[in-house]
Design a protein around this motif. Structure first.
Motif, PDB file in Angstrom:
ATOM      1  N   GLN A 102      72.092  46.800  -3.184  1.00 11.20           N
ATOM      2  CA  GLN A 102      72.718  47.048  -2.061  1.00 11.20           C
ATOM      3  C   GLN A 102      73.368  47.851  -1.824  1.00 11.20           C
ATOM      4  N   LYS A 103      74.137  48.583  -3.874  1.00 11.35           N
ATOM      5  CA  LYS A 103      73.863  49.715  -3.784  1.00 11.35           C
ATOM      6  C   LYS A 103      72.920  50.411  -4.180  1.00 11.35           C
ATOM      7  N   ARG A 104      71.977  50.441  -4.306  1.00  4.73           N
ATOM      8  CA  ARG A 104      70.558  51.400  -4.514  1.00  4.73           C
ATOM      9  C   ARG A 104      69.922  51.289  -3.223  1.00  4.73           C
ATOM     10  N   SER A 105      69.887  51.123  -2.556  1.00  2.00           N
ATOM     11  CA  SER A 105      69.430  50.767  -1.074  1.00  2.00           C
ATOM     12  C   SER A 105      70.388  52.103   0.040  1.00  2.00           C
ATOM     13  N   THR A 106      71.379  51.533  -0.425  1.00  2.00           N
ATOM     14  CA  THR A 106      72.799  52.865   0.187  1.00  2.00           C
ATOM     15  C   THR A 106      72.424  53.927  -0.462  1.00  2.00           C
TER      16      THR A 106
END
Length: 457
Positions: free
Chosen positions: A144-148
């Protein structure tokens, strides 16, 4: 050893994989502007799109307008705010790795009276605190952090794309004003010549050497130049208003130089292949959307694995009002949630995320083709309008001599009034076309700079 084996297994499942750019074919992406065959236009050297905009647009008045637009354009300001929003979201995504700490509970103090003989009043107090931490063993929080992060990069690309559009839009409006100024000057000059021709024919008519229809034709030609001049004035006012909107101010007169004072690059190294992918904000934005979808697939896949939470709770109190003074009561706990049957929601979520990844891939590929198409069009437009401008220059030279000769012959009855009017109209048309070609050539430079990314500061 068991933890290492688990990590290798999860890595092989794709839960911790980083995004890598898929293979893309850029062969023949940009057509040769001087050849009819589909070959590369230029070699991949220093790209024209990397030049600072001040090196491309050297007019001091235009530079001031661009600087004002970069500071006040509403679309660019909103794009900057969008970047700030995603930066805030990324900070929140990074904090998800830290424990959650809460203080307080249903009650932090209590007074109780016991009706005994004699009656007693008991006072109790408690200050509870809880800390929980979700173990990201299966990459849910990480993905989720990488997607953001990818969405933040994509938003920055959008900001750069808007910036390039603002620069290109201001430059095009400015060059349009210079073109209209020059066309108005040409029509005004031709109007004076048409008035002289009309006066000359009226004199011939009064001497009985010409019919009234000839005078009427000359007057109509003169009036036509007046309407053309008025139309150019209208277009100038409209273009000034459009430019003022781009730079964030109310409509007003725009200070400017002349078309003849402009100096734009004439030699271009467009750059091809992966350099184009790097420089174009919209292409890079499409790739960042693809990368975000890649990590969304990992997030959807990680939801099939258990969610493990560990925590610590503690309370400082006096044990419900006993004589014991304040002390700490602590508790360690853990929680494991394993999805077993969720009515197909997890499977559907994974399938949808994979389909969204395919959509993002198609969008990225199309963005690359569109970029190559725009670069090719800008290059061929510049070359063709440059060639037309040179031809029109030769045509103007011939027609200027033709007007002079027909007017001289007319005075000695060596030519008809129709030849004079026709020569003047042809000269006016050639002069207007020459200015239009020069403007289109400038517009092609702006389009090429934008099509190559316009990434220079």
């Amino acid at each position: 050893m068991m933890m290492m084996s688990a990590a290798l297994l999860l890595s092989s499942c794709g839960l911790y994989n980083k995004y890598e750019r898929p293979d893309v074919n850029t062969t023949g992406l940009i057509r040769d502007a001087l050849s009819d065959v589909d070959t590369l236009a230029v070699q991949d050297t220093a790209s024209f799109g990397n030049l600072p905009w001040r090196s491309v647009f050297t007019d001091p008045q235009l530079q001031q307008l661009i600087e004002q637009g970069l500071a006040k354009n509403a679309d660019l300001l909103n794009a900057t705010l969008s970047v700030q929003m995603y930066e805030t979201m990324l900070k929140a995504a990074k904090l998800a790795f830290l424990p959650a700490v809460n203080f307080g509970g249903n009650s932090v103090g209590n007074i109780q009276t016991l009706y005994t003989s004699p009656s007693q009043t008991m006072k109790s107090y408690s200050f509870p605190a809880t800390a929980t931490w979700t173990l990201d063993l299966f990459g849910n929080i990480l993905s989720q952090k990488r997607s953001t992060q990818m969405k933040l990069l994509g938003t920055k690309d959008y900001q750069m794309a808007v910036r390039a559009q603002v620069i290109g839009g201001i430059a095009n409006c400015y060059y349009t004003l210079l073109m209209l100024d020059e066309q108005l000057r040409i029509v005004t000059s031709m109007s004076e010549m048409a008035k002289e021709t009309w006066d000359m024919m009226k004199l011939q008519y009064n001497l009985g050497r010409m019919r009234s229809t000839s005078v009427q034709s000359a007057e109509a030609a003169y009036l036509s130049t007046l309407t053309q001049a008025n139309d150019f004035r209208r277009q100038i006012r409209s273009t000034e208003n459009a430019l003022c909107l781009l730079i964030g101010q109310a409509g007003q007169q725009i200070p400017r130089t002349t078309l003849a004072q402009q100096s734009l690059p004439t030699e271009f190294s467009a750059g091809v292949g992966m350099a184009l992918l790097k420089n174009r904000p919209d292409v890079h934005n499409a790739e960042m959307s693809l990368a975000a979808c890649f990590h969304d697939v990992q997030t959807a896949r990680s939801k099939f694995y258990p969610s493990i939470t560990v925590g610590f709770s503690g309370a400082f109190g006096n044990s419900g009002g006993s004589l014991n003074p304040g002390k700490w009561l602590t508790n360690l706990f853990g929680n494991l949630t394993q999805p077993i049957f969720n009515r197909g929601a997890l499977t559907a979520g994974l399938k949808v995320s994979k389909l969204q990844y395919e959509q993002a891939f198609n969008t990225w590929q199309n963005a690359i083709l569109k970029a190559g198409n725009e670069v090719s069009n800008a290059l061929v437009n510049y070359n063709q309008y440059d060639a037309n401008s040179q031809i029109e220059s030769q045509r103007i030279e011939v027609l200027t001599k033709n007007v002079e000769d027909t007017r001289s012959l007319y005075k000695s009855s060596g030519s008809s009034y129709l030849e004079v009017l026709t020569a003047q109209q042809q000269l006016l048309s050639a002069q207007i076309n020459k200015v239009t070609d020069d403007f289109n050539k400038m517009q092609a430079v702006v389009s090429l700079y934008t099509a190559l990314g316009g990434g220079g500061k």
